[in-house]
Scaffold this motif. Sequence first.
Motif, PDB file in Angstrom:
ATOM      1  N   ILE A   1       2.633   8.037  -2.021  1.00 58.75           N
ATOM      2  CA  ILE A   1       3.790   8.920  -2.191  1.00 58.75           C
ATOM      3  C   ILE A   1       3.384  10.168  -2.975  1.00 58.75           C
ATOM      4  CG2 ILE A   1       6.070   9.103  -3.268  1.00 58.75           C
ATOM      5  CD1 ILE A   1       6.391   6.070  -2.628  1.00 58.75           C
ATOM      6  N   GLU A   2       2.613   9.993  -4.032  1.00 57.36           N
ATOM      7  CA  GLU A   2       2.146  11.147  -4.806  1.00 57.36           C
ATOM      8  C   GLU A   2       1.255  12.040  -3.965  1.00 57.36           C
ATOM      9  OE1 GLU A   2       0.240   9.478  -8.203  1.00 57.36           O
ATOM     10  OE2 GLU A   2       2.107   8.725  -9.050  1.00 57.36           O
ATOM     11  N   LEU A   3       0.411  11.430  -3.142  1.00 56.80           N
ATOM     12  CA  LEU A   3      -0.476  12.207  -2.286  1.00 56.80           C
ATOM     13  C   LEU A   3       0.310  13.022  -1.265  1.00 56.80           C
ATOM     14  CD1 LEU A   3      -3.357  12.914  -1.516  1.00 56.80           C
ATOM     15  CD2 LEU A   3      -3.375  10.925  -0.027  1.00 56.80           C
ATOM     16  N   SER A   4       1.337  12.430  -0.683  1.00 57.69           N
ATOM     17  CA  SER A   4       2.130  13.176   0.301  1.00 57.69           C
ATOM     18  C   SER A   4       2.903  14.313  -0.358  1.00 57.69           C
ATOM     19  CB  SER A   4       3.053  12.265   1.088  1.00 57.69           C
ATOM     20  OG  SER A   4       3.671  11.319   0.292  1.00 57.69           O
TER      21      SER A   4
ATOM     22  N   ILE B   1      -0.989  23.614 -13.830  1.00 59.09           N
ATOM     23  CA  ILE B   1       0.335  23.039 -13.600  1.00 59.09           C
ATOM     24  C   ILE B   1       0.265  21.535 -13.354  1.00 59.09           C
ATOM     25  CG2 ILE B   1       2.273  23.015 -11.986  1.00 59.09           C
ATOM     26  CD1 ILE B   1       2.134  25.974 -11.861  1.00 59.09           C
ATOM     27  N   PHE B   2      -0.811  21.054 -12.736  1.00 58.26           N
ATOM     28  CA  PHE B   2      -0.872  19.632 -12.392  1.00 58.26           C
ATOM     29  C   PHE B   2      -1.909  18.861 -13.220  1.00 58.26           C
ATOM     30  CE2 PHE B   2       0.664  21.650  -8.455  1.00 58.26           C
ATOM     31  CZ  PHE B   2       1.894  21.031  -8.384  1.00 58.26           C
ATOM     32  N   VAL B   3      -3.151  19.317 -13.248  1.00 50.82           N
ATOM     33  CA  VAL B   3      -4.240  18.531 -13.841  1.00 50.82           C
ATOM     34  C   VAL B   3      -4.144  18.479 -15.363  1.00 50.82           C
ATOM     35  CG1 VAL B   3      -6.746  18.375 -14.086  1.00 50.82           C
ATOM     36  CG2 VAL B   3      -5.749  18.980 -11.886  1.00 50.82           C
ATOM     37  N   ALA B   4      -4.030  19.620 -16.019  1.00 46.38           N
ATOM     38  CA  ALA B   4      -4.001  19.638 -17.490  1.00 46.38           C
ATOM     39  C   ALA B   4      -2.825  18.841 -18.056  1.00 46.38           C
ATOM     40  CB  ALA B   4      -3.996  21.079 -18.004  1.00 46.38           C
TER      41      ALA B   4
ATOM     42  N   VAL C   1       2.465  18.419   0.552  1.00 45.41           N
ATOM     43  CA  VAL C   1       3.588  19.323   0.842  1.00 45.41           C
ATOM     44  C   VAL C   1       3.591  20.498  -0.133  1.00 45.41           C
ATOM     45  CG1 VAL C   1       6.106  19.498   0.838  1.00 45.41           C
ATOM     46  CG2 VAL C   1       4.991  17.539   1.919  1.00 45.41           C
ATOM     47  N   VAL C   2       3.432  20.202  -1.415  1.00 40.53           N
ATOM     48  CA  VAL C   2       3.415  21.278  -2.414  1.00 40.53           C
ATOM     49  C   VAL C   2       2.205  22.181  -2.203  1.00 40.53           C
ATOM     50  CG1 VAL C   2       3.176  21.749  -4.886  1.00 40.53           C
ATOM     51  CG2 VAL C   2       4.763  20.010  -4.117  1.00 40.53           C
TER      52      VAL C   2
ATOM     53  N   PHE D   1       0.829  -1.209   0.000  1.00 48.11           N
ATOM     54  CA  PHE D   1       0.000   0.000   0.000  1.00 48.11           C
ATOM     55  C   PHE D   1       0.860   1.254   0.000  1.00 48.11           C
ATOM     56  CE2 PHE D   1      -2.031   3.303   2.659  1.00 48.11           C
ATOM     57  CZ  PHE D   1      -3.064   3.640   1.809  1.00 48.11           C
ATOM     58  N   ILE D   2       1.881   1.270   0.839  1.00 41.62           N
ATOM     59  CA  ILE D   2       2.746   2.455   0.941  1.00 41.62           C
ATOM     60  C   ILE D   2       3.561   2.649  -0.328  1.00 41.62           C
ATOM     61  CG2 ILE D   2       4.751   3.386   2.170  1.00 41.62           C
ATOM     62  CD1 ILE D   2       2.180   3.668   3.717  1.00 41.62           C
ATOM     63  N   LEU D   3       4.052   1.575  -0.901  1.00 40.00           N
ATOM     64  CA  LEU D   3       4.935   1.693  -2.054  1.00 40.00           C
ATOM     65  C   LEU D   3       4.191   1.669  -3.390  1.00 40.00           C
ATOM     66  CD1 LEU D   3       7.862  -0.575  -0.865  1.00 40.00           C
ATOM     67  CD2 LEU D   3       7.692   1.912  -0.798  1.00 40.00           C
ATOM     68  N   ARG D   4       2.885   1.609  -3.346  1.00 40.07           N
ATOM     69  CA  ARG D   4       2.108   1.546  -4.573  1.00 40.07           C
ATOM     70  C   ARG D   4       2.282   2.797  -5.425  1.00 40.07           C
ATOM     71  NH1 ARG D   4      -3.864  -0.069  -3.790  1.00 40.07           N
ATOM     72  NH2 ARG D   4      -3.726   1.704  -2.398  1.00 40.07           N
ATOM     73  N   GLY D   5       2.536   3.906  -4.824  1.00 40.47           N
ATOM     74  CA  GLY D   5       2.753   5.127  -5.604  1.00 40.47           C
ATOM     75  C   GLY D   5       1.721   6.185  -5.286  1.00 40.47           C
TER      76      GLY D   5
END
Length: 154
Positions: free
Chosen positions: A15-18, A89-92, A22-23, A8-12
């Motif tokens: 990590i993307e959510l964290s 910056i992120f979605v499009a 932060v951003v 679960f932690i290493l699924r990606g």
Amino acid sequence: MLKGFKDFILRGNVIELSIAVVVGTAFTALVSAFTTNIVNPIIAAAGGVQTEGLGFHIWPGNDKTFVNIGGVITAFVTFLITAAVVYFIFVAPMNKINSLVKSRLATAEPEEEPIPADTALLAEIRDLLTQLAGSDKELTTAGGTGSSTKTPAS
């Protein structure tokens, strides 16, 4: 059980959510500073010479009854700036990347060649002639012998 947690932690996604949190936190601080130091003074100037900014007192002299319209406008501007930056910056770019990946992974389906108009017309004439020939056979077999059709008793 620990293997499931590790997967679960290493699924990606985690990590993307964290990284996004932060951003997002850093970006919120930037937008808040922008609206507090640039947008708020402009809105306060539009409200007049009062130090409270754009708004009004429900009961004059009671500071707790001040309706701060400038604060609502500032929050709205903050939301629009944040939403626009996140989208552009992120979605499009992510949507564009996903569509490119899907188009590369999609299997190429062979396109059917369109039937020429004269061939389609000839096929339609053939089908109509077959239908007419079939109805003529029904009429001749039904009406020729008289045995296959029953007439109602009078």
